[in-house]
Write a protein that holds these residues in place. Sequence first.
Motif, PDB file in Angstrom:
ATOM      1  N   PHE A 197       0.873  -1.420  -0.093  1.00 50.80           N
ATOM      2  CA  PHE A 197       0.084  -0.035   0.000  1.00 50.80           C
ATOM      3  C   PHE A 197       0.933   1.503   0.023  1.00 50.80           C
ATOM      4  O   PHE A 197       0.661   2.218  -0.621  1.00 50.80           O
ATOM      5  N   ASP A 198       2.156   1.210   0.940  1.00 48.07           N
ATOM      6  CA  ASP A 198       3.131   2.380   0.692  1.00 48.07           C
ATOM      7  C   ASP A 198       3.586   2.464  -0.478  1.00 48.07           C
ATOM      8  O   ASP A 198       3.677   3.768  -1.107  1.00 48.07           O
ATOM      9  N   ALA A 199       3.982   1.561  -1.256  1.00 52.81           N
ATOM     10  CA  ALA A 199       4.668   1.721  -2.404  1.00 52.81           C
ATOM     11  C   ALA A 199       3.759   2.437  -3.493  1.00 52.81           C
ATOM     12  O   ALA A 199       3.911   3.288  -4.246  1.00 52.81           O
ATOM     13  N   LEU A 200       2.160   1.757  -3.286  1.00 49.23           N
ATOM     14  CA  LEU A 200       1.306   2.568  -4.346  1.00 49.23           C
ATOM     15  C   LEU A 200       1.110   3.901  -3.955  1.00 49.23           C
ATOM     16  O   LEU A 200       1.027   4.635  -4.896  1.00 49.23           O
ATOM     17  N   ALA A 201       1.059   4.250  -2.848  1.00 48.14           N
ATOM     18  CA  ALA A 201       0.662   5.666  -2.224  1.00 48.14           C
ATOM     19  C   ALA A 201       2.083   6.490  -2.751  1.00 48.14           C
ATOM     20  O   ALA A 201       1.908   7.498  -3.203  1.00 48.14           O
ATOM     21  N   GLY A 202       3.248   5.921  -2.688  1.00 45.01           N
ATOM     22  CA  GLY A 202       4.352   6.541  -3.080  1.00 45.01           C
ATOM     23  C   GLY A 202       4.261   7.065  -4.706  1.00 45.01           C
ATOM     24  O   GLY A 202       4.852   8.017  -5.072  1.00 45.01           O
ATOM     25  N   ARG A 203       3.823   6.011  -5.419  1.00 43.89           N
ATOM     26  CA  ARG A 203       3.603   6.363  -6.885  1.00 43.89           C
ATOM     27  C   ARG A 203       2.558   7.578  -7.127  1.00 43.89           C
ATOM     28  O   ARG A 203       2.850   8.228  -7.978  1.00 43.89           O
ATOM     29  N   PHE A 204       1.426   7.470  -6.255  1.00 46.26           N
ATOM     30  CA  PHE A 204       0.621   8.501  -6.429  1.00 46.26           C
ATOM     31  C   PHE A 204       1.218   9.835  -5.653  1.00 46.26           C
ATOM     32  O   PHE A 204       0.835  10.885  -6.414  1.00 46.26           O
ATOM     33  N   ALA A 205       2.190   9.881  -4.632  1.00 46.75           N
ATOM     34  CA  ALA A 205       2.578  10.933  -4.139  1.00 46.75           C
ATOM     35  C   ALA A 205       3.470  11.801  -5.044  1.00 46.75           C
ATOM     36  O   ALA A 205       3.525  12.903  -5.165  1.00 46.75           O
ATOM     37  N   ALA A 206       4.406  11.060  -6.172  1.00 42.88           N
ATOM     38  CA  ALA A 206       5.008  11.733  -7.216  1.00 42.88           C
ATOM     39  C   ALA A 206       3.894  12.394  -7.999  1.00 42.88           C
ATOM     40  O   ALA A 206       4.431  13.674  -8.550  1.00 42.88           O
ATOM     41  N   LEU A 207       2.782  11.933  -8.559  1.00 43.79           N
ATOM     42  CA  LEU A 207       1.618  12.654  -9.350  1.00 43.79           C
ATOM     43  C   LEU A 207       1.337  13.859  -8.521  1.00 43.79           C
ATOM     44  O   LEU A 207       1.011  14.855  -9.118  1.00 43.79           O
ATOM     45  N   ASP A 208       1.253  13.782  -7.271  1.00 43.93           N
ATOM     46  CA  ASP A 208       0.842  14.745  -6.253  1.00 43.93           C
ATOM     47  C   ASP A 208       1.506  16.082  -6.545  1.00 43.93           C
ATOM     48  O   ASP A 208       1.143  17.226  -6.468  1.00 43.93           O
ATOM     49  N   VAL A 209       2.859  15.762  -6.342  1.00 43.47           N
ATOM     50  CA  VAL A 209       3.729  16.863  -6.532  1.00 43.47           C
ATOM     51  C   VAL A 209       3.443  17.722  -7.889  1.00 43.47           C
ATOM     52  O   VAL A 209       3.603  18.947  -8.207  1.00 43.47           O
ATOM     53  N   VAL A 210       3.663  16.792  -9.059  1.00 44.90           N
ATOM     54  CA  VAL A 210       3.216  17.389 -10.437  1.00 44.90           C
ATOM     55  C   VAL A 210       1.964  18.200 -10.489  1.00 44.90           C
ATOM     56  O   VAL A 210       2.211  18.960 -11.255  1.00 44.90           O
TER      57      VAL A 210
END
Length: 286
Positions: free
Chosen positions: A244-257
């Motif tokens: 779950f953390d790994a998937l959240a990390g992928r979305f976190a990169a999108l959040d910065v963008v």
Amino acid sequence: MSEIQIVNLDDYKQIGEGGNGKTYVNPAVPGEILKVNNARISTWEAVKREYDISRAVADLGIAVPATYRIVQVGKAFATISQRIEGKRSLSRICHDEPQRTEEMARLLCGKGKELFATECNTQFFPSRRDQALQAIEQSSFVSRKNRERLRTFVESIAEDSHCLHGDFQPGNIIQTGADNYWIDLDRFGHGDPMFDIGHLFLICHIYAPMKRVQDIFHMTLEQFYRFWDAFAKEYTGQDDHAAFDALAGRFAALDVVLRTVFQKPNFVEKLFFGTYVRKLMKQYYS
């Protein structure tokens, strides 16, 4: 425009400050609160949209403070809304009663699941998936290779018509007694819940070591980590939430963008965003 009330801050007392602006109260009108955004998001267009969004969210049956009117403060526009007496944000509760940090994380999870199950007005509110694709094209601080990787990931995300807050974190639920209200709704939209959860992960794990972030949320680094751990366990129903953390990390990169859609970053902010996108891409897209 000529009917807009002019507000003098000399009549008000500041009672709060967040990442997007400050809040004030007028002792003569105790049931109202004045929110003045930072300069770049205090234009008529930005404030009018925030006003319209708040009313549209309320129409969905979601608990939010009532928004009354738009006013002018100097050259800035601002909103007057219902003041919730005795309110505290979940992050303030974590500060005041640190032993309740995990309880507040579970509460955010429960309220989040209610939000994510609510059908959104897709004619009014934007698609976060579409916004992410737009942001990738605008993100000059991201390398061409990483833009392609992000675009491929976003295109794999199914469209979703359920509600998203857009700034999903413990400072944006306020509580009084048994009642809870969502606040700061200007990024409201619809899409996969992981867009919101990625934002929370970004705050709790990536931005949390920054003193300014700790000051804004009134939480320590250790509390941010505890908060995320309790949230992830509650959301997944599992003690081991590494996937779950790994998937959240992928979305976190999108959040910065996505910052390029929600604000107009200056040169320094672009450098900051670029640094964190590279860090997240290296860790979660390799």
